[in-house]
Design a protein around this motif. Structure first.
Motif, PDB file in Angstrom:
ATOM      1  N   VAL A 127       0.846  -1.197   0.000  1.00 10.15           N
ATOM      2  CA  VAL A 127       0.000   0.000   0.000  1.00 10.15           C
ATOM      3  C   VAL A 127       0.883   1.249   0.000  1.00 10.15           C
ATOM      4  N   PHE A 128       0.550   2.205  -0.859  1.00 10.97           N
ATOM      5  CA  PHE A 128       1.302   3.459  -0.932  1.00 10.97           C
ATOM      6  C   PHE A 128       0.352   4.594  -1.272  1.00 10.97           C
ATOM      7  N   ASP A 129       0.798   5.809  -0.993  1.00 16.04           N
ATOM      8  CA  ASP A 129       0.013   7.007  -1.299  1.00 16.04           C
ATOM      9  C   ASP A 129       0.599   7.705  -2.528  1.00 16.04           C
ATOM     10  N   GLN A 130      -0.316   8.287  -3.301  1.00 13.48           N
ATOM     11  CA  GLN A 130       0.100   9.045  -4.480  1.00 13.48           C
ATOM     12  C   GLN A 130      -0.944  10.114  -4.766  1.00 13.48           C
ATOM     13  N   ASP A 131      -0.493  11.362  -4.837  1.00  5.01           N
ATOM     14  CA  ASP A 131      -1.393  12.487  -5.096  1.00  5.01           C
ATOM     15  C   ASP A 131      -2.560  12.527  -4.118  1.00  5.01           C
ATOM     16  N   GLY A 132      -2.244  12.218  -2.860  1.00  5.21           N
ATOM     17  CA  GLY A 132      -3.259  12.300  -1.816  1.00  5.21           C
ATOM     18  C   GLY A 132      -4.226  11.131  -1.760  1.00  5.21           C
ATOM     19  N   LYS A 133      -4.013  10.113  -2.558  1.00  5.36           N
ATOM     20  CA  LYS A 133      -4.889   8.938  -2.555  1.00  5.36           C
ATOM     21  C   LYS A 133      -4.080   7.680  -2.253  1.00  5.36           C
ATOM     22  N   SER A 134      -4.777   6.649  -1.777  1.00  9.33           N
ATOM     23  CA  SER A 134      -4.119   5.393  -1.436  1.00  9.33           C
ATOM     24  C   SER A 134      -4.299   4.378  -2.557  1.00  9.33           C
ATOM     25  N   TYR A 135      -3.228   3.652  -2.820  1.00  7.53           N
ATOM     26  CA  TYR A 135      -3.240   2.626  -3.863  1.00  7.53           C
ATOM     27  C   TYR A 135      -2.518   1.383  -3.353  1.00  7.53           C
ATOM     28  N   ALA A 136      -2.704   0.296  -4.077  1.00 11.74           N
ATOM     29  CA  ALA A 136      -2.049  -0.959  -3.713  1.00 11.74           C
ATOM     30  C   ALA A 136      -1.573  -1.651  -4.980  1.00 11.74           C
ATOM     31  N   THR A 137      -0.392  -2.233  -4.888  1.00 12.94           N
ATOM     32  CA  THR A 137       0.142  -2.994  -6.016  1.00 12.94           C
ATOM     33  C   THR A 137       0.525  -4.395  -5.535  1.00 12.94           C
ATOM     34  N   PRO A 138       0.135  -5.435  -6.246  1.00 15.46           N
ATOM     35  CA  PRO A 138       0.458  -6.803  -5.822  1.00 15.46           C
ATOM     36  C   PRO A 138       1.965  -7.058  -5.833  1.00 15.46           C
ATOM     37  N   ILE A 139       2.441  -7.739  -4.788  1.00 10.04           N
ATOM     38  CA  ILE A 139       3.855  -8.118  -4.708  1.00 10.04           C
ATOM     39  C   ILE A 139       4.026  -9.620  -4.464  1.00 10.04           C
ATOM     40  N   GLY A 140       2.899 -10.344  -4.420  1.00  8.39           N
ATOM     41  CA  GLY A 140       2.974 -11.781  -4.183  1.00  8.39           C
ATOM     42  C   GLY A 140       1.580 -12.358  -3.975  1.00  8.39           C
ATOM     43  N   SER A 141       1.534 -13.601  -3.546  1.00  9.20           N
ATOM     44  CA  SER A 141       0.240 -14.263  -3.323  1.00  9.20           C
ATOM     45  C   SER A 141       0.397 -15.328  -2.244  1.00  9.20           C
ATOM     46  N   GLU A 142      -0.754 -15.743  -1.737  1.00  8.91           N
ATOM     47  CA  GLU A 142      -0.773 -16.786  -0.706  1.00  8.91           C
ATOM     48  C   GLU A 142      -1.946 -17.725  -0.965  1.00  8.91           C
ATOM     49  N   LYS A 143      -1.684 -19.013  -0.892  1.00  8.99           N
ATOM     50  CA  LYS A 143      -2.730 -20.009  -1.078  1.00  8.99           C
ATOM     51  C   LYS A 143      -2.428 -21.211  -0.195  1.00  8.99           C
ATOM     52  N   ASN A 144      -3.365 -21.506   0.693  1.00 10.63           N
ATOM     53  CA  ASN A 144      -3.218 -22.635   1.618  1.00 10.63           C
ATOM     54  C   ASN A 144      -1.915 -22.558   2.413  1.00 10.63           C
ATOM     55  N   GLY A 145      -1.573 -21.339   2.820  1.00  8.54           N
ATOM     56  CA  GLY A 145      -0.373 -21.155   3.622  1.00  8.54           C
ATOM     57  C   GLY A 145       0.925 -21.130   2.836  1.00  8.54           C
ATOM     58  N   ASP A 146       0.845 -21.234   1.519  1.00 13.33           N
ATOM     59  CA  ASP A 146       2.032 -21.209   0.667  1.00 13.33           C
ATOM     60  C   ASP A 146       2.201 -19.799   0.101  1.00 13.33           C
ATOM     61  N   TYR A 147       3.289 -19.155   0.468  1.00  9.75           N
ATOM     62  CA  TYR A 147       3.536 -17.787   0.032  1.00  9.75           C
ATOM     63  C   TYR A 147       4.491 -17.759  -1.164  1.00  9.75           C
ATOM     64  N   ARG A 148       4.167 -16.890  -2.105  1.00 11.28           N
ATOM     65  CA  ARG A 148       5.044 -16.656  -3.256  1.00 11.28           C
ATOM     66  C   ARG A 148       5.186 -15.150  -3.442  1.00 11.28           C
ATOM     67  N   PHE A 149       6.430 -14.690  -3.448  1.00  7.36           N
ATOM     68  CA  PHE A 149       6.704 -13.255  -3.574  1.00  7.36           C
ATOM     69  C   PHE A 149       7.542 -12.985  -4.822  1.00  7.36           C
ATOM     70  N   TYR A 150       7.269 -11.829  -5.446  1.00  5.18           N
ATOM     71  CA  TYR A 150       8.117 -11.369  -6.540  1.00  5.18           C
ATOM     72  C   TYR A 150       8.573  -9.920  -6.302  1.00  5.18           C
ATOM     73  N   SER A 151       8.469  -9.481  -5.057  1.00  2.00           N
ATOM     74  CA  SER A 151       8.836  -8.100  -4.721  1.00  2.00           C
ATOM     75  C   SER A 151      10.322  -7.827  -4.946  1.00  2.00           C
ATOM     76  N   ASP A 152      11.173  -8.837  -4.722  1.00  2.31           N
ATOM     77  CA  ASP A 152      12.607  -8.617  -4.933  1.00  2.31           C
ATOM     78  C   ASP A 152      12.935  -8.387  -6.403  1.00  2.31           C
TER      79      ASP A 152
END
Length: 236
Positions: A127-152
């Motif tokens: 979650v980040f702010d831009q021009d006074g509004k809040s936005y969100a960009t996906p950095i990964g996912s989770e399913k059945n306790g299995d996490y996958r990230f691509y933020s790096d």
């Protein structure tokens, strides 16, 4: 006659020896030139830059993204969505836009949200702010306790201006203005206008890449890794 034949053979051997020496010298000289080029290529300081990574493995570890600013590695590749801070909900119905090349973000939080396209898998969003509004960009996912990230792969956690401080000031000025100028290399062009697509028929010496550039396409030809021609690209 016998002496003449011997003299002729001796002269032929001398000439052959000289010719062989010239061949060996030329090959040795060429090998030195190639080695010099390879050494110069290997000493490119860009190759020695090793950005830090966070290696998140769950939601808590991903929240370390809030501890410092981050910068977008690949421009015009990642969507961001409207975020309601009061309800902690992400509007995944349509994206607001794409993150720009080397865009600086201050991550306020890392949360999960569910997209209607895949309700069985939770999206992990920054979650980040831009021009006074809040936005969100996906950095990964989770399913059945299995996490996958691509933020790096998506974000620098160090200022790229410092990581690549060996680049000239005018190059960084062009990058910050999302422009490409003759003489810039492919990585610098990527930082300025996003990733390009390689046209067929090119090689390591001469190649042309087509850049979508956020709806303002450009076609850039490179010679030995440097931009030599920049022209408007075909609209997709």
């Amino acid at each position: 006659m016998k002496e003449k034949i011997q003299i002729f053979l001796i002269l032929a051997m001398v000439v052959a020896g000289i010719r062989l020496g010239i061949i060996f010298y030329e090959r040795h000289d060429d090998s030195i030139l190639q080695a010099t080029k390879q050494q110069a290529h290997a000493l490119n300081p860009d190759y020695y830059v090793t950005p830090k990574k966070l290696y998140p493995y769950d939601l808590k570890s991903a929240k370390r993204l809030t501890r410092q600013p981050v910068w977008v590695k690949v421009g015009y590749a990642y969507s961001y969505y409207a975020y309601d801070a009061a309800t902690h909900r992400v509007n995944f119905s349509h994206d607001v836009g794409k993150l720009s090349p080397i865009q600086k973000l201050e991550i306020k939080d890392v949360v999960t949200g569910v997209s209607a396209k895949d309700p069985g898998e939770r999206q992990i969003v920054a979650v980040f702010d831009q021009d006074g509004k809040s936005y969100a960009t996906p950095i990964g996912s989770e399913k059945n306790g299995d996490y996958r990230f691509y933020s790096d792969d998506m974000l620098f956690i160090e200022d790229p201006h410092q990581l690549y401080k060996h680049w000239p000031a005018d190059v960084w000025q062009a990058i910050d203005q999302h422009q490409v100028k003759p003489g810039m290399n492919e990585l610098q062009a990527d930082f300025a206008i996003g990733i390009g697509l390689l046209e067929t028929g090119g090689d390591s010496t001469d190649r042309t890449l087509d850049y979508p550039n956020g709806g303002k396409p450009l076609s850039i030809s490179y010679h030995e890794g440097r931009a030599v021609e920049i022209r408007p690209g075909a609209a997709s």
